[in-house]
Write an enzyme that holds these catalytic residues in place. Structure first.
Site, mmCIF file in Angstrom:
data_model
loop_
_atom_site.group_PDB
_atom_site.id
_atom_site.type_symbol
_atom_site.label_atom_id
_atom_site.label_comp_id
_atom_site.label_asym_id
_atom_site.label_seq_id
_atom_site.Cartn_x
_atom_site.Cartn_y
_atom_site.Cartn_z
ATOM 1 N N GLN A 292 -29.477 38.867 106.837
ATOM 2 C CA GLN A 292 -29.497 39.342 108.217
ATOM 3 C C GLN A 292 -30.913 39.379 108.775
ATOM 4 O O GLN A 292 -31.860 39.722 108.078
ATOM 5 C CB GLN A 292 -28.863 40.733 108.295
ATOM 6 C CG GLN A 292 -27.359 40.698 108.178
ATOM 7 C CD GLN A 292 -26.699 42.032 108.454
ATOM 8 O OE1 GLN A 292 -26.036 42.591 107.594
ATOM 9 N NE2 GLN A 292 -26.863 42.548 109.652
ATOM 10 N N SER B 145 -30.061 39.310 100.017
ATOM 11 C CA SER B 145 -29.032 40.239 100.474
ATOM 12 C C SER B 145 -27.753 39.478 100.813
ATOM 13 O O SER B 145 -27.117 38.889 99.941
ATOM 14 C CB SER B 145 -29.554 41.056 101.662
ATOM 15 O OG SER B 145 -28.652 42.061 102.032
ATOM 16 N N LEU B 146 -27.366 39.456 102.092
ATOM 17 C CA LEU B 146 -26.175 38.724 102.513
ATOM 18 C C LEU B 146 -26.191 37.283 102.034
ATOM 19 O O LEU B 146 -25.135 36.710 101.713
ATOM 20 C CB LEU B 146 -26.079 38.770 104.044
ATOM 21 C CG LEU B 146 -25.067 37.837 104.692
ATOM 22 C CD1 LEU B 146 -23.651 38.309 104.391
ATOM 23 C CD2 LEU B 146 -25.318 37.738 106.192
ATOM 24 N N ARG C 44 -17.475 43.585 104.619
ATOM 25 C CA ARG C 44 -18.725 44.220 104.169
ATOM 26 C C ARG C 44 -19.464 44.819 105.351
ATOM 27 O O ARG C 44 -19.948 45.949 105.302
ATOM 28 C CB ARG C 44 -19.579 43.182 103.456
ATOM 29 C CG ARG C 44 -20.902 43.672 102.864
ATOM 30 C CD ARG C 44 -21.580 42.487 102.174
ATOM 31 N NE ARG C 44 -22.831 42.825 101.492
ATOM 32 C CZ ARG C 44 -24.037 42.704 102.022
ATOM 33 N NH1 ARG C 44 -24.154 42.259 103.274
ATOM 34 N NH2 ARG C 44 -25.127 43.012 101.328
ATOM 35 N N HIS D 140 -29.002 48.789 101.612
ATOM 36 C CA HIS D 140 -29.626 48.870 100.292
ATOM 37 C C HIS D 140 -30.251 50.238 100.013
ATOM 38 O O HIS D 140 -31.384 50.346 99.528
ATOM 39 C CB HIS D 140 -30.654 47.744 100.126
ATOM 40 C CG HIS D 140 -30.086 46.402 100.426
ATOM 41 N ND1 HIS D 140 -29.062 45.848 99.682
ATOM 42 C CD2 HIS D 140 -30.358 45.503 101.414
ATOM 43 C CE1 HIS D 140 -28.743 44.679 100.189
ATOM 44 N NE2 HIS D 140 -29.513 44.457 101.243
ATOM 45 N N GLN E 152 -25.459 45.672 94.744
ATOM 46 C CA GLN E 152 -26.438 45.193 95.721
ATOM 47 C C GLN E 152 -26.408 45.980 97.015
ATOM 48 O O GLN E 152 -27.435 46.218 97.650
ATOM 49 C CB GLN E 152 -26.175 43.710 96.012
ATOM 50 C CG GLN E 152 -27.167 43.068 96.957
ATOM 51 C CD GLN E 152 -26.501 42.089 97.913
ATOM 52 O OE1 GLN E 152 -25.707 42.491 98.757
ATOM 53 N NE2 GLN E 152 -26.817 40.813 97.757
#
Length: 317
Positions: free
Chosen positions: A11, A92-93, A117, A206, A255
């Protein structure tokens, strides 16, 4: 043929029109977007091409949009004659895009799962209660210490903040309750941080505030068919690959509420004998981080047709 790693952005890389003008782009991009529309049940292509930006930047739409964009870039790479990478990773994503390319997750499942998510993340924290900020010019240890000091200062009201993304040397993102993030930023400045930059995000990723979202994700992941990856995917939680399906599920759940160790991920791939990275997706964020991690690394992007042609010629044919 060069031995290279392919990495996928998370993102923040999204923008309206990030796949170029519909009239000028390869058919494979439109085919990918049509597949995404069918999987999600709404017109993701229209949102990517025309926005509005406020909607695209809502995390439940941002996440599947970036997965779709990254897979469109991947398919363009393949169509242009680009070869298979030796290693994969995503920030991440971006880890979901990496798993699709590795053959561990179906594209449609990744789209639906990342939308869920995003919804789970948005639902975990009330609007305005969480925040994130980038701390520039301070060591990892000092950032962690600043977060702990802020938690101690606000212990009576239960406010928490922690290091969310270890992106590069002297560049760490923190996340948590809004007041705690502000306090940690103040302490970081006292410790010598060059810049504390609040991030324009709708949820604090996170960190411990995402535990409820992680629980929701875990429940849905049980119903998603996964396969052993055909290529090593280095996971954010510990910068190491998993070979088994159960390990992938645990890493994806962890994560969401744990730190992203991006700098370590890049270093571990480098230690495996790879010093060339291809950023597969919109923007050049990861290539910029790579320069901060190690200036000797070779980073190429696929942001437009010229970049794609140059990348194939340089590392991928």
């Amino acid at each position: 043929m060069s031995r290279f790693a392919m990495v996928f952005p998370g993102q923040g890389a999204q923008s309206v029109g990030m796949l170029g003008e519909a009239a000028d782009r390869p058919t494979v991009v439109d085919e990918t977007l049509a597949e995404a529309n069918d999987a999600l049940g709404f017109d993701l292509a229209e949102l990517i091409d025309h926005g509005p930006a406020d909607t695209l930047n809502q995390t439940e739409y941002t996440q599947p949009a970036l997965v779709a964009a990254s897979i469109a870039f991947w398919r363009r790479w393949q169509q242009a004659g680009g070869s298979m990478p030796a290693y994969l990773a995503g920030h991440s994503l971006g880890e979901y895009s990496a798993l699709v390319v590795a053959g561990a997750m179906n594209f449609g499942d990744a789209l639906r799962l990342t939308r869920l998510r995003g919804q789970a993340m948005q639902g975990a924290v009330e609007a305005g209660q969480g925040a994130m900020a980038a701390i520039i010019g301070l060591s990892d240890e000092d950032v962690v210490a600043a977060c702990q000091a802020a938690c101690d200062d606000l212990a009576d009201v239960g406010q928490r903040v922690s290091a969310a993304n270890f992106n590069a040397p002297m560049q760490v993102v923190i996340a948590g309750h809004a007041d705690a993030v502000t306090r940690a930023g103040e302490i970081a400045k006292e410790k010598g941080a060059k810049l504390v930059k609040p991030l324009a995000v709708s949820v604090p990723s996170h960190c411990s505030l995402m535990r409820p979202a992680a629980d929701r994700l875990a429940a849905h992941l049980e119903d998603i068919p996964l396969r052993e990856p055909q290529l090593p995917v280095y996971h954010n939680v510990d910068a190491r690959p998993r070979e088994d399906v159960s390990g992938i599920r645990r890493a994806l759940v962890a994560q969401l509420a744990d730190s992203v160790y991006w700098a370590d991920t890049v270093r571990h791939i480098q230690a495996a004998g790879c010093d060339t990275f291809v950023e597969c997706g919109p923007g050049k964020v990861l290539s910029g981080l790579n320069k901060r991690i190690d200036k000797t690394l070779v980073s190429v992007t696929l942001s437009d047709a010229d970049d794609l042609e140059a990348a194939v010629a340089r590392v991928g044919s």
